[in-house]
Design a protein around this motif. Structure first.
Motif, short mmCIF file in Angstrom:
data_model
loop_
_atom_site.label_atom_id
_atom_site.label_comp_id
_atom_site.label_asym_id
_atom_site.label_seq_id
_atom_site.Cartn_x
_atom_site.Cartn_y
_atom_site.Cartn_z
N GLU A 32 0.82 -1.21 0.00
CA GLU A 32 0.00 0.00 0.00
C GLU A 32 0.86 1.26 0.00
N ALA A 33 2.01 1.22 0.64
CA ALA A 33 2.93 2.37 0.60
C ALA A 33 3.46 2.58 -0.82
N ALA A 34 3.76 1.49 -1.51
CA ALA A 34 4.24 1.59 -2.90
C ALA A 34 3.17 2.17 -3.80
N VAL A 35 1.92 1.78 -3.57
CA VAL A 35 0.81 2.33 -4.37
C VAL A 35 0.65 3.82 -4.08
N ARG A 36 0.70 4.19 -2.80
CA ARG A 36 0.56 5.61 -2.45
C ARG A 36 1.71 6.45 -3.00
N ASP A 61 -9.83 1.05 -3.84
CA ASP A 61 -9.83 0.87 -2.39
C ASP A 61 -10.76 -0.24 -1.95
N ALA A 62 -11.75 -0.56 -2.77
CA ALA A 62 -12.71 -1.63 -2.49
C ALA A 62 -13.16 -2.20 -3.83
N PRO A 63 -13.69 -3.44 -3.84
CA PRO A 63 -14.08 -4.06 -5.11
C PRO A 63 -15.02 -3.21 -5.95
N ASP A 64 -15.94 -2.48 -5.33
CA ASP A 64 -16.92 -1.70 -6.09
C ASP A 64 -16.54 -0.23 -6.24
N ALA A 65 -15.36 0.15 -5.75
CA ALA A 65 -14.94 1.55 -5.80
C ALA A 65 -14.43 1.91 -7.19
N ASP A 66 -14.47 3.21 -7.48
CA ASP A 66 -13.88 3.69 -8.74
C ASP A 66 -12.38 3.48 -8.71
N ALA A 67 -11.80 3.20 -9.86
CA ALA A 67 -10.37 2.92 -9.96
C ALA A 67 -9.60 4.19 -10.29
N THR A 68 -8.43 4.30 -9.67
CA THR A 68 -7.45 5.31 -10.05
C THR A 68 -6.51 4.63 -11.03
N GLN A 69 -6.19 5.31 -12.14
CA GLN A 69 -5.36 4.69 -13.17
C GLN A 69 -4.05 5.44 -13.33
N HIS A 70 -3.00 4.65 -13.56
CA HIS A 70 -1.66 5.19 -13.81
C HIS A 70 -1.08 4.43 -15.01
N THR A 71 -0.30 5.13 -15.82
CA THR A 71 0.43 4.50 -16.92
C THR A 71 1.89 4.87 -16.78
N VAL A 72 2.76 3.87 -16.87
CA VAL A 72 4.19 4.14 -16.76
C VAL A 72 4.92 3.28 -17.79
N ALA A 73 5.86 3.90 -18.48
CA ALA A 73 6.68 3.20 -19.46
C ALA A 73 7.87 2.57 -18.75
N GLU A 74 8.35 1.47 -19.29
CA GLU A 74 9.44 0.71 -18.67
C GLU A 74 10.64 1.59 -18.31
N GLN A 75 10.99 2.49 -19.18
CA GLN A 75 12.18 3.32 -18.95
C GLN A 75 12.00 4.29 -17.78
N ASP A 76 10.77 4.48 -17.33
CA ASP A 76 10.49 5.43 -16.25
C ASP A 76 10.22 4.75 -14.91
N VAL A 77 10.35 3.44 -14.83
CA VAL A 77 10.03 2.69 -13.61
C VAL A 77 11.16 2.84 -12.60
N ALA A 79 12.68 1.93 -8.54
CA ALA A 79 12.83 0.67 -7.81
C ALA A 79 11.56 0.28 -7.05
N THR A 80 10.90 1.24 -6.42
CA THR A 80 9.69 0.94 -5.66
C THR A 80 8.57 0.48 -6.58
N THR A 81 8.40 1.18 -7.70
CA THR A 81 7.36 0.80 -8.66
C THR A 81 7.67 -0.55 -9.29
N ALA A 82 8.95 -0.82 -9.58
CA ALA A 82 9.35 -2.11 -10.16
C ALA A 82 9.00 -3.25 -9.21
N TRP A 83 9.26 -3.04 -7.91
CA TRP A 83 8.91 -4.07 -6.93
C TRP A 83 7.40 -4.31 -6.92
N LEU A 84 6.62 -3.23 -6.92
CA LEU A 84 5.16 -3.34 -6.92
C LEU A 84 4.68 -4.09 -8.16
N LEU A 85 5.20 -3.72 -9.32
CA LEU A 85 4.79 -4.38 -10.57
C LEU A 85 5.11 -5.87 -10.53
#
Length: 90
Positions: A32-36, A61-77, A79-85
């Motif tokens: 959750e810290a990596a997501v935040r 945040d919950a199964p029926d909640a609206d989703a927050t979306q992020h897009t990241v290209a490989e070259q921009d990942v 260490a924290t995001t790489a671990w999450l992915l």
């Protein structure tokens, strides 16, 4: 918190998808810290480069909640995001 990752592109152009519910995970606090830590301003352009991956993340945040979306290209990942992915796709 439910995290869905879709990885597309790469040399073969394959698509891989994974989903993880942080509830009950032994490393839920770290997940959750990596997501935040995802910050659209610091995720780069999201523009693909030849033979590289593009990751699309949806966070709910919950199964029926609206989703927050992020897009990241490989070259921009970072260490924290790489671990999450890796954790979600693993």
């Amino acid at each position: 918190m439910i995290v869905t990752v879709t990885r597309s592109g790469g040399f073969a152009g394959l698509i891989q998808q994974g989903e993880l519910d942080t509830d009950g995970q032994p490393d839920a606090d770290r997940l959750e810290a990596a997501v935040r830590a995802l910050d659209a301003r610091n995720l780069g352009t999201g523009r693909p480069q030849p033979d590289r991956y593009v990751y699309r993340l949806e966070v709910r945040d919950a199964p029926d909640a609206d989703a927050t979306q992020h897009t990241v290209a490989e070259q921009d990942v970072d260490a924290t995001t790489a671990w999450l992915l890796d954790r979600v796709l693993g």
